[in-house]
Design an enzyme around this catalytic site. Structure first.
Site, PDB file in Angstrom:
ATOM      1  CG  ASP A  78      -0.215  -0.050   2.529  1.00 46.01           C
ATOM      2  OD1 ASP A  78       0.798  -0.768   2.613  1.00 46.01           O
ATOM      3  OD2 ASP A  78      -0.647   0.614   3.487  1.00 46.01           O
ATOM      4  CD  GLU A 145       4.239   0.496   6.764  1.00 46.64           C
ATOM      5  OE1 GLU A 145       5.082   0.803   7.617  1.00 46.64           O
ATOM      6  OE2 GLU A 145       3.732   1.332   5.977  1.00 46.64           O
TER       7      GLU A 145
END
Length: 486
Positions: A78, A145
């Protein structure tokens, strides 16, 4: 971006361009994950997806390297979705638009996603290569994350065989990280009451713009302004001079990014509009001098507006303004044992006004769990004084340095051999996933490296082209130098 095909790190840029073309903000990584799975299957690589959404890609050792220790290259799927207020962009559907700006690559009005897209691209480039020497190789790509470390929290044990993990989420060329801060989210909620009617004829919109923002860990020591803190101080100051009514206040968009923008709506007597606007600009000009070096472009606008929303009661407005102004922001303590490293900090990340409550999101970081708890207790005490509630979630541990690390020694010696100088061995004041990995894999020997990335988590994010070349050279050298398995 085509000109990067002539650089040493052209394989990284090849994959990074494709990553940028596929939307992948936190919580929306599936399209990118599907593309990677399709690519790996076409390459004949073994790929698995766990129940959480993490990916594992395996590649056998190259000829003559079969007896080396197994390595896991790790990155997160991400990216942080931040854009300028005048940029039209939907991070869930629109591609990132990278371009070369001198010695750097940046994006048009949005975060670039070099954090951690460059690291992810380097892992894919190694998997794609036929001429990079490496031992048994596994690649771990985690989800979410940036917004909760969901993938790292839920990493299952006994999934990986390798013992050395190379995290690719560092952001300074020439530095090798062997430890990081832990953190916890502080979520405050203040119930508010609104007046049944308003006696004020005019409405004014206050907007703070032009702050740099940035990563709430890596950039917190730079002394940049928080738009949320500035807006709270400004309105509280105005409320002590004028009979105003507060209608709404908001700022920031992510708890792990320093707030760059904030907005508020006030109601006031019509004949006081000009006087209030002038007082606001005077107050802001004074604070601009305090932040002149770090925030040369910060600006305040005060404009007439229309609103049908009812204002806060006086007591609710006072509670909120006192709460925002009392909450700490920035560096709390520097480390006594590691010179120049922040030990504990907190970020006043997001303020959101709803009909009957105001929510505030903060991110507390510390190299020491006791320091983290002290600041969490401070938030709880301030919340109680203001009549707010607070909850703490998403706590994750720090990554304690291992001075006997084989991984760190290999990276340091390889760097010295390749570049003729010694890298800085560092502990980073940011939340790498390494600390969480220890729960499932306590024996992993971990190290973190990466190219130079400036202003991550903000639309000013950029990655230095030359440092990506160095990172690619170092990564190949490290993979080749990994020692034999015991």
């Amino acid at each position: 971006m085509n000109q990067l095909a002539a650089t040493k790190a052209s394989p990284i840029w090849h994959f990074f361009s494709q990553i940028c073309a596929i939307p992948h903000p936190s919580k929306h990584e599936q399209a990118l994950s599907s593309w990677i799975q399709h690519w790996a299957n076409e390459k004949g690589l073994a790929i698995e997806e766990d129940a959480t959404g993490n990916l594992k890609i395996s590649k056998p050792a190259t000829s003559g390297m079969e007896n080396r220790q197994g390595v896991i290259m790790q990155a997160h799927l991400d990216m942080v979705p931040q854009k300028n207020s005048d940029t039209v962009h939907d991070f869930t559907t629109d591609p990132i638009r990278p371009y070369v700006d001198g010695e750097w690559v940046t994006a048009e009005g949005t975060t670039l996603g070099a954090d951690n897209g460059i690291g992810m691209a380097s892992a894919l480039a190694v998997l794609d290569s036929d001429d990079i020497a490496h031992g048994p190789l596994e690649v771990l790509l985690t989800i979410d994350e940036e917004a909760g470390m969901t993938g790292a929290f839920n990493l299952k044990p006994d999934w990986f065989e390798g013992k050395i993990l190379i995290n690719t989420d560092s952001e300074q060329n020439g530095e090798v990280y062997m430890g990081c801060a832990g953190g916890v989210d502080a979520n405050l909620n203040l119930p508010i009451e609104r007046k049944a009617v308003t006696s004020k004829e005019a409405a004014l919109a206050l907007s703070i713009r032009g702050l740099k923002g940035g990563h709430s860990g890596c950039d917190i020591h730079l002394g940049r302004g928080s738009a949320n803190q500035l807006m709270g101080q400004l309105i509280r100051h105005l409320s002590q001079q004028f009979d105003i009514e507060l209608v709404t206040v908001s700022g920031g968009s992510l708890r792990n990014a320093i707030a760059r923008e904030a907005d508020a709506t006030l109601r006031i007597d019509a004949d006081k509009q000009t006087e209030l606007s002038e007082a606001a600009q005077r107050f802001f000009a004074q604070h601009s001098k305090l932040l002149a070096v770090q925030e040369p472009s910060m600006a305040l606008t005060v404009e007439q507006t229309e609103t049908t929303a009812l204002p806060f009661t006086e007591s609710s407005a006072t509670q909120l303004l006192n709460l925002v102004c009392a909450l700490p922001h920035g560096v709390i303590r520097m480390s006594d044992s590691i010179e120049g490293v922040v030990e504990t900090s907190t970020n006043l990340g997001v303020v959101t006004t709803e009909e009957s409550n105001v929510s505030i999101q903060c991110l507390i970081r510390s190299l020491d769990d006791t320091g983290r708890q002290q600041v969490a207790d401070q938030h709880a005490a301030i919340a109680a004084l203001a009549g707010a509630t607070v909850s703490f979630d998403g706590a994750y541990p720090g990554w304690a340095p291992n001075t006997d690390s084989v991984a760190m020694t290999t990276v340091r010696e390889t760097y010295q051999s390749l570049f003729g100088s010694t890298p800085n061995i560092m502990v980073i004041h940011a939340g790498l996933e390494c600390g969480l990995f220890k729960a499932a894999y306590p024996d992993w020997d971990m190290v973190s490296i990466g190219p130079t990335i400036k202003f991550p988590h903000s639309p000013d994010e950029k990655v230095e082209i030359a440092s990506v070349d160095d990172y690619w050279t170092l990564l190949q050298g490290v993979l080749k130098a990994i020692p034999k398995a015991a």
